[in-house]
Design a protein around this motif. Sequence first.
Motif, PDB file in Angstrom:
ATOM      1  N   LYS A  11       0.916  -1.051   0.029  1.00  0.00           N
ATOM      2  CA  LYS A  11      -0.073   0.070   0.035  1.00  0.00           C
ATOM      3  C   LYS A  11       0.936   1.194  -0.033  1.00  0.00           C
ATOM      4  O   LYS A  11       0.632   2.329  -0.776  1.00  0.00           O
ATOM      5  N   TYR A  63      -0.184   7.195   7.986  1.00  0.00           N
ATOM      6  CA  TYR A  63      -0.532   5.848   7.318  1.00  0.00           C
ATOM      7  C   TYR A  63      -1.273   4.960   8.352  1.00  0.00           C
ATOM      8  O   TYR A  63      -2.222   4.455   8.121  1.00  0.00           O
ATOM      9  N   ALA A  67      -5.219   3.776   8.210  1.00  0.00           N
ATOM     10  CA  ALA A  67      -5.528   2.481   8.192  1.00  0.00           C
ATOM     11  C   ALA A  67      -6.374   2.141   9.328  1.00  0.00           C
ATOM     12  O   ALA A  67      -7.481   1.430   9.325  1.00  0.00           O
ATOM     13  N   HIS A  74      -2.876  -2.357   6.667  1.00  0.00           N
ATOM     14  CA  HIS A  74      -2.283  -1.843   5.186  1.00  0.00           C
ATOM     15  C   HIS A  74      -0.691  -2.240   5.149  1.00  0.00           C
ATOM     16  O   HIS A  74      -0.198  -2.009   6.243  1.00  0.00           O
TER      17      HIS A  74
END
Length: 274
Positions: A11, A63, A67, A74
């Motif tokens: 990802k 991130y 997620a 991810h």
Amino acid sequence: MAKNSSIEWTKHTLNLWWGCMEVHAGCLYCYAKIWAERWGLKLWGKNSIRRKIKSSFSSVYMYQREAERAREMHRVFLGSMMDIFEKPKGMFDEKGRVLVKDQDEFWNTGQLRDKFFNEVVPNCPNLMFLLLTKRPSNINKYIPKSWKENPPSNVMFGTSVVNQKTADDLIPQLFQVNGQRFLSVEPQLDQIDLTVKMKGTDLRLIDTVDWIINGGESGRTKRPFNTDWGRTLRDQCKKNGIPFYFKQVDKVKPIPDDLKVFEYPAYHTLGVTK
């Protein structure tokens, strides 16, 4: 950093620093080295220092928040421009200033690695960190002591192999690491048989890993890839219940229909454990 990475099997990508040193045949046309040279940066080799990536920690927590909001796991590939298990090297910052011991918070790559292991990994439960290295013999030297007995559920340790020699040499080193393990067989440069036994054991190479990524080399200087090599690994994975992900032939030729296999381990999903 690369949010929503162009690398098909992840990802995001994450790099704590930029720079490395070649260690085997797969490194010959390293895109990260070529890119550094285009920018006039001398980041490769035993005597070169590395460039610290300023945004690495803020990016990884972004991130994690994304997620968590999505209630998903991810994948994050670390690192496309570095090797997380390279020996510690000095660094310079984004302005070109060499970082100094006792003056800067972080002045070598080992300190960034320790912060990532001890602070980032436990605080990012929605991220599956894919720690890919060409130096698997260094993994147990640099991971936290606690990981050796209780490896994090959100970390996979991987190594890059390109031919039978690197498979025979590096996979047994990776097997010494406790935890989830994967192979990046790219760029594959020759036929590889993962059903052969590791030297001195009854275990086959394929018995030691949980996921295999495969593909050929891309770019102007790409070396030839025989799609039958991919079919051999695909079939060995299928027979032995190992998820197989075929990434590419060479980024120009289309993937044959029978190699359009894009599998992930089940425990890359929240709530599923190995």
